[in-house]
Design an enzyme around this catalytic site. Sequence first.
Site, PDB file in Angstrom:
ATOM      1  N   HIS A  83      45.465  33.770  42.510  1.00  0.00           N
ATOM      2  CA  HIS A  83      46.143  33.313  43.720  1.00  0.00           C
ATOM      3  C   HIS A  83      45.834  34.146  44.951  1.00  0.00           C
ATOM      4  O   HIS A  83      46.170  33.768  46.058  1.00  0.00           O
ATOM      5  CB  HIS A  83      47.656  33.286  43.478  1.00  0.00           C
ATOM      6  CG  HIS A  83      47.993  32.729  42.124  1.00  0.00           C
ATOM      7  ND1 HIS A  83      48.185  33.531  41.016  1.00  0.00           N
ATOM      8  CD2 HIS A  83      48.112  31.458  41.690  1.00  0.00           C
ATOM      9  CE1 HIS A  83      48.420  32.769  39.963  1.00  0.00           C
ATOM     10  NE2 HIS A  83      48.377  31.516  40.336  1.00  0.00           N
ATOM     11  N   GLU A 135      50.261  32.767  46.546  1.00  0.00           N
ATOM     12  CA  GLU A 135      49.066  32.508  47.370  1.00  0.00           C
ATOM     13  C   GLU A 135      49.395  32.591  48.859  1.00  0.00           C
ATOM     14  O   GLU A 135      48.621  33.138  49.651  1.00  0.00           O
ATOM     15  CB  GLU A 135      48.481  31.128  47.033  1.00  0.00           C
ATOM     16  CG  GLU A 135      47.214  30.835  47.843  1.00  0.00           C
ATOM     17  CD  GLU A 135      46.641  29.449  47.577  1.00  0.00           C
ATOM     18  OE1 GLU A 135      46.720  28.968  46.425  1.00  0.00           O
ATOM     19  OE2 GLU A 135      46.135  28.830  48.530  1.00  0.00           O
ATOM     20  N   THR A 173      46.207  26.050  48.653  1.00  0.00           N
ATOM     21  CA  THR A 173      45.195  25.211  47.988  1.00  0.00           C
ATOM     22  C   THR A 173      45.772  24.173  47.029  1.00  0.00           C
ATOM     23  O   THR A 173      45.068  23.254  46.620  1.00  0.00           O
ATOM     24  CB  THR A 173      44.230  26.098  47.170  1.00  0.00           C
ATOM     25  OG1 THR A 173      44.992  26.847  46.216  1.00  0.00           O
ATOM     26  CG2 THR A 173      43.438  27.037  48.050  1.00  0.00           C
ATOM     27  N   SER A 232      52.428  25.639  41.009  1.00  0.00           N
ATOM     28  CA  SER A 232      52.582  24.701  42.126  1.00  0.00           C
ATOM     29  C   SER A 232      51.808  23.414  41.874  1.00  0.00           C
ATOM     30  O   SER A 232      52.338  22.309  41.999  1.00  0.00           O
ATOM     31  CB  SER A 232      52.097  25.370  43.416  1.00  0.00           C
ATOM     32  OG  SER A 232      51.969  24.424  44.449  1.00  0.00           O
ATOM     33  N   SER A 276      45.942  25.218  35.566  1.00  0.00           N
ATOM     34  CA  SER A 276      46.043  26.480  34.829  1.00  0.00           C
ATOM     35  C   SER A 276      46.324  26.266  33.345  1.00  0.00           C
ATOM     36  O   SER A 276      46.710  27.204  32.645  1.00  0.00           O
ATOM     37  CB  SER A 276      47.146  27.341  35.457  1.00  0.00           C
ATOM     38  OG  SER A 276      48.306  26.569  35.702  1.00  0.00           O
TER      39      SER A 276
HETATM   40  O1  0K2 Z   1      49.283  25.997  41.340  1.00  0.00           O
HETATM   41  P1  0K2 Z   1      49.532  27.429  41.554  1.00  0.00           P
HETATM   42  O2  0K2 Z   1      48.941  27.933  42.838  1.00  0.00           O
HETATM   43  O3  0K2 Z   1      50.983  27.801  41.443  1.00  0.00           O
HETATM   44  O4  0K2 Z   1      48.767  28.289  40.457  1.00  0.00           O
HETATM   45  P2  0K2 Z   1      48.270  28.052  38.981  1.00  0.00           P
HETATM   46  O5  0K2 Z   1      49.146  27.167  38.197  1.00  0.00           O
HETATM   47  O6  0K2 Z   1      48.026  29.409  38.439  1.00  0.00           O
HETATM   48  O7  0K2 Z   1      46.889  27.291  39.137  1.00  0.00           O
HETATM   49  C1  0K2 Z   1      45.746  27.926  39.533  1.00  0.00           C
HETATM   50  C2  0K2 Z   1      45.627  27.947  40.992  1.00  0.00           C
HETATM   51  C3  0K2 Z   1      45.415  29.334  41.487  1.00  0.00           C
HETATM   52  C4  0K2 Z   1      45.080  29.377  42.932  1.00  0.00           C
HETATM   53  O8  0K2 Z   1      44.855  28.412  43.624  1.00  0.00           O
HETATM   54 FE1  SF4 Z   2      40.661  27.727  42.885  1.00  0.00          FE
HETATM   55 FE2  SF4 Z   2      41.678  26.351  40.892  1.00  0.00          FE
HETATM   56 FE3  SF4 Z   2      43.248  27.331  42.765  1.00  0.00          FE
HETATM   57 FE4  SF4 Z   2      41.655  25.293  43.277  1.00  0.00          FE
HETATM   58  S1  SF4 Z   2      43.392  25.324  41.867  1.00  0.00           S
HETATM   59  S2  SF4 Z   2      41.960  27.090  44.577  1.00  0.00           S
HETATM   60  S3  SF4 Z   2      39.845  25.839  42.083  1.00  0.00           S
HETATM   61  S4  SF4 Z   2      42.058  28.490  41.311  1.00  0.00           S
END
Ligand code: 0K2
Ligand code: SF4
EC number: 1.17.7.4
Length: 338
Positions: A83, A135, A173, A232, A276
């Site tokens: 993030h 993030e 993002t 998220s 994720s």
């Molecule tokens: O959707 P989130 O940003 O909460 O994070 P994760 O579930 O860890 O998904 C990966 C996205 C990480 C950054 O964009």
């Molecule tokens: Fe990067 Fe995945 Fe987060 Fe999109 S969802 S910004 S590809 S880590």
Amino acid sequence: MGGMTASTGRRVLLAAPRGYCAGVDRAVIAVEKALEQYGAPIYVRHEIVHNKYVVQTLEKKGAIFVERTAEVPEGSIVMFSAHGVAPVVHEEAAAGRLATIDATCPLVTKVHKEAVRFANDDFDILLIGHEGHEEVIGTSGEAPDHITLVDGPGDVSKVEVRDPSKVVWLSQTTLSVDETMETVDALKEKFPQLISPPSDDICYATQNRQLAVKQMGEQADLVIVVGSRNSSNSVRLVEVAKLAGAREAYLVDFADEIDESWLEGVTTVGVTSGASVPEILVEQVLEYLTTHGFEDVELVKAAEESITFSLPKELRRDLRAEAAALVAGRTATTPSGE
Ligand code: 0K2
Ligand code: SF4
């Protein structure tokens, strides 16, 4: 098909793409590689990705997750999560004599760079994102004096800027594409000269997973999204499914959280997973559905994905030696060991 038995019409729609994005794949492999190369423990600041199963699995292999840099013992290796982190976190790590591995997704780094560039040009930056999300904390930290957080359309009325002719919006993002566009429209009404980011901040993976779940939601009575509460992008998939027409949509970390009552009167179940989420968790949900009479699986394909990222560059160095040198450096300059 149902073979000799009469077809129940029960079917599963399986979203594609779903699950791991390139940034998550890279971050998880980075922790595993670091553990192999340097041995346990490897400290990770914040959950490497927001998924319970991933965090539990890596903990068993020797990763230690902490929320604050100060929790990491001097001379250790610390990895930053996908993030991203604010610049001040890099400073904290240097002050604490830590060797760092940065697993920030390159697409998050891209937004950080946009923030720095617009701040240098003295723009007011309206960062659309969820308050308190890791993030957003990281991105805001790049230019705290220039960035205002806008957490959805409801926040627009209270937004103030110094010069309405020098305003740009950026975003987290992993937001809902449609809700973000609503926020942007409201912002544009208020600030007609508002500039848009040079390229999409909501990443390809977030967009594609929402496209697929939208198609699915139009046809499904029930949508099951595999993902964690603090993810998220996973939570957005539940919202998008409902808005697309699914009667119900639920988020589960594991198949055993599915309640049988959800399946009552349901003919079509949609299944997807956040960026994720490891595929094994989806497989377990499909197995559960099979044993409950949902044997036919159809793919709902919204996009093709082929993007991959190379591993963090620090994994090509000897970080244990670096960490030792950092501690030695400290001993040399502060012999009293204060
Ligand atoms: O959707 P989130 O940003 O909460 O994070 P994760 O579930 O860890 O998904 C990966 C996205 C990480 C950054 O964009
Ligand atoms: Fe990067 Fe995945 Fe987060 Fe999109 S969802 S910004 S590809 S880590």
